[in-house]
Write a protein that holds these residues in place. Structure first.
Motif, PDB file in Angstrom:
ATOM      1  N   CYS A 221      -7.620  -0.809   0.470  1.00 19.85           N
ATOM      2  CA  CYS A 221      -7.871   0.363   1.325  1.00 19.85           C
ATOM      3  C   CYS A 221      -9.286   0.912   1.167  1.00 19.85           C
ATOM      4  O   CYS A 221      -9.692   1.789   1.928  1.00 19.85           O
ATOM      5  CB  CYS A 221      -6.838   1.458   1.059  1.00 19.85           C
TER       6      CYS A 221
ATOM      7  N   PHE B 242       0.850  -1.188   0.000  1.00 19.23           N
ATOM      8  CA  PHE B 242       0.000   0.000   0.000  1.00 19.23           C
ATOM      9  C   PHE B 242       0.881   1.232   0.000  1.00 19.23           C
ATOM     10  O   PHE B 242       2.054   1.163   0.370  1.00 19.23           O
ATOM     11  CB  PHE B 242      -0.935   0.016   1.222  1.00 19.23           C
ATOM     12  N   GLU B 243       0.315   2.326  -0.435  1.00 20.64           N
ATOM     13  CA  GLU B 243       1.028   3.610  -0.371  1.00 20.64           C
ATOM     14  C   GLU B 243       0.113   4.690   0.183  1.00 20.64           C
ATOM     15  O   GLU B 243       0.281   5.148   1.288  1.00 20.64           O
ATOM     16  CB  GLU B 243       1.563   4.002  -1.756  1.00 20.64           C
ATOM     17  N   CYS B 244      -0.883   5.085  -0.624  1.00 22.98           N
ATOM     18  CA  CYS B 244      -1.675   6.265  -0.247  1.00 22.98           C
ATOM     19  C   CYS B 244      -2.708   5.997   0.850  1.00 22.98           C
ATOM     20  O   CYS B 244      -3.062   6.896   1.597  1.00 22.98           O
ATOM     21  CB  CYS B 244      -2.377   6.830  -1.478  1.00 22.98           C
ATOM     22  N   GLU B 245      -3.207   4.757   0.949  1.00 20.82           N
ATOM     23  CA  GLU B 245      -4.291   4.382   1.876  1.00 20.82           C
ATOM     24  C   GLU B 245      -5.554   5.195   1.624  1.00 20.82           C
ATOM     25  O   GLU B 245      -6.382   5.365   2.511  1.00 20.82           O
ATOM     26  CB  GLU B 245      -3.874   4.548   3.342  1.00 20.82           C
ATOM     27  N   ASN B 246      -5.672   5.745   0.428  1.00 16.34           N
ATOM     28  CA  ASN B 246      -6.791   6.644   0.148  1.00 16.34           C
ATOM     29  C   ASN B 246      -7.434   6.405  -1.216  1.00 16.34           C
ATOM     30  O   ASN B 246      -8.026   7.301  -1.791  1.00 16.34           O
ATOM     31  CB  ASN B 246      -6.275   8.095   0.265  1.00 16.34           C
ATOM     32  N   GLY B 247      -7.273   5.197  -1.751  1.00 21.22           N
ATOM     33  CA  GLY B 247      -7.945   4.875  -3.007  1.00 21.22           C
ATOM     34  C   GLY B 247      -7.440   5.630  -4.212  1.00 21.22           C
ATOM     35  O   GLY B 247      -8.181   5.822  -5.171  1.00 21.22           O
ATOM     36  N   GLU B 248      -6.183   6.025  -4.201  1.00 18.17           N
ATOM     37  CA  GLU B 248      -5.682   6.817  -5.324  1.00 18.17           C
ATOM     38  C   GLU B 248      -4.523   6.177  -6.091  1.00 18.17           C
ATOM     39  O   GLU B 248      -4.397   6.377  -7.283  1.00 18.17           O
ATOM     40  CB  GLU B 248      -5.274   8.211  -4.825  1.00 18.17           C
ATOM     41  N   CYS B 249      -3.668   5.421  -5.417  1.00 10.15           N
ATOM     42  CA  CYS B 249      -2.448   4.945  -6.086  1.00 10.15           C
ATOM     43  C   CYS B 249      -2.607   3.573  -6.754  1.00 10.15           C
ATOM     44  O   CYS B 249      -1.876   3.250  -7.682  1.00 10.15           O
ATOM     45  CB  CYS B 249      -1.287   4.892  -5.092  1.00 10.15           C
ATOM     46  N   GLY B 250      -3.509   2.751  -6.272  1.00  7.91           N
ATOM     47  CA  GLY B 250      -3.723   1.429  -6.858  1.00  7.91           C
ATOM     48  C   GLY B 250      -2.742   0.370  -6.389  1.00  7.91           C
ATOM     49  O   GLY B 250      -2.800  -0.773  -6.838  1.00  7.91           O
ATOM     50  N   SER B 251      -1.839   0.715  -5.480  1.00  6.13           N
ATOM     51  CA  SER B 251      -0.829  -0.270  -5.065  1.00  6.13           C
ATOM     52  C   SER B 251      -1.413  -1.397  -4.205  1.00  6.13           C
ATOM     53  O   SER B 251      -0.806  -2.453  -4.070  1.00  6.13           O
ATOM     54  CB  SER B 251       0.314   0.414  -4.311  1.00  6.13           C
ATOM     55  N   CYS B 252      -2.590  -1.205  -3.655  1.00  6.33           N
ATOM     56  CA  CYS B 252      -3.190  -2.224  -2.788  1.00  6.33           C
ATOM     57  C   CYS B 252      -4.161  -3.125  -3.553  1.00  6.33           C
ATOM     58  O   CYS B 252      -4.983  -3.808  -2.948  1.00  6.33           O
ATOM     59  CB  CYS B 252      -3.893  -1.580  -1.602  1.00  6.33           C
TER      60      CYS B 252
ATOM     61  N   LEU C 127      -9.620  -2.751  -4.241  1.00  8.31           N
ATOM     62  CA  LEU C 127      -8.540  -2.036  -3.561  1.00  8.31           C
ATOM     63  C   LEU C 127      -8.692  -2.314  -2.071  1.00  8.31           C
ATOM     64  O   LEU C 127      -9.751  -2.056  -1.485  1.00  8.31           O
ATOM     65  CB  LEU C 127      -8.640  -0.533  -3.820  1.00  8.31           C
TER      66      LEU C 127
END
Ligand code: FES
Length: 115
Positions: free
Chosen positions: A102, A40-50, A100
């Motif tokens: 997050c 995870f990175e942003c934890e806010n539904g923006e980066c897509g890493s999760c 996602l």
């Protein structure tokens, strides 16, 4: 109570944890609490890493599939969800396979999470 089973080549074996029903935790929060190595990175539904794959194991029909606007946007951008799948999720509670962590709120269903 929902069983959440995490499966990944990054772990030695699958791990099943219990999420308390009504406790509106995100899948990412459940993973972190149990030291599951979900990225995870942003934890806010923006980066897509999760991004991960979720399969509902319960026979019960899922309770309202809730996709946030951010999740829909990121999944569409990543080519992991179609317009039809978004419609099916919103009108028929048919869960799309990619989510996602997050943004996904754990509910009563037992799920298998692959990442
Ligand atoms: Fe960035 Fe989930 S951590 S979208």
């Amino acid at each position: 109570m929902a069983n959440v089973t995490f499966s990944s080549p990054r772990m030695k074996k699958d791990i099943t944890v219990y999420a308390v029903a009504g406790d509106t935790q995100t899948l990412l929060a459940v993973a972190r609490k149990n030291e599951i190595p979900v990225e995870f990175e942003c934890e806010n539904g923006e980066c897509g890493s999760c991004l991960l794959e979720v399969t509902v194991l319960s026979d019960k029909t899922p309770h309202g599939v809730a996709l946030t606007e951010k999740e829909k946007t990121v999944l569409r951008f990543a080519g992991k969800i179609t317009k039809e799948q978004i419609e099916q999720a919103e009108t028929s509670d048919i869960p799309p396979p990619w989510r996602l962590a997050c943004q996904f709120v754990v509910r009563n269903e037992d799920i298998l999470v692959k990442f």
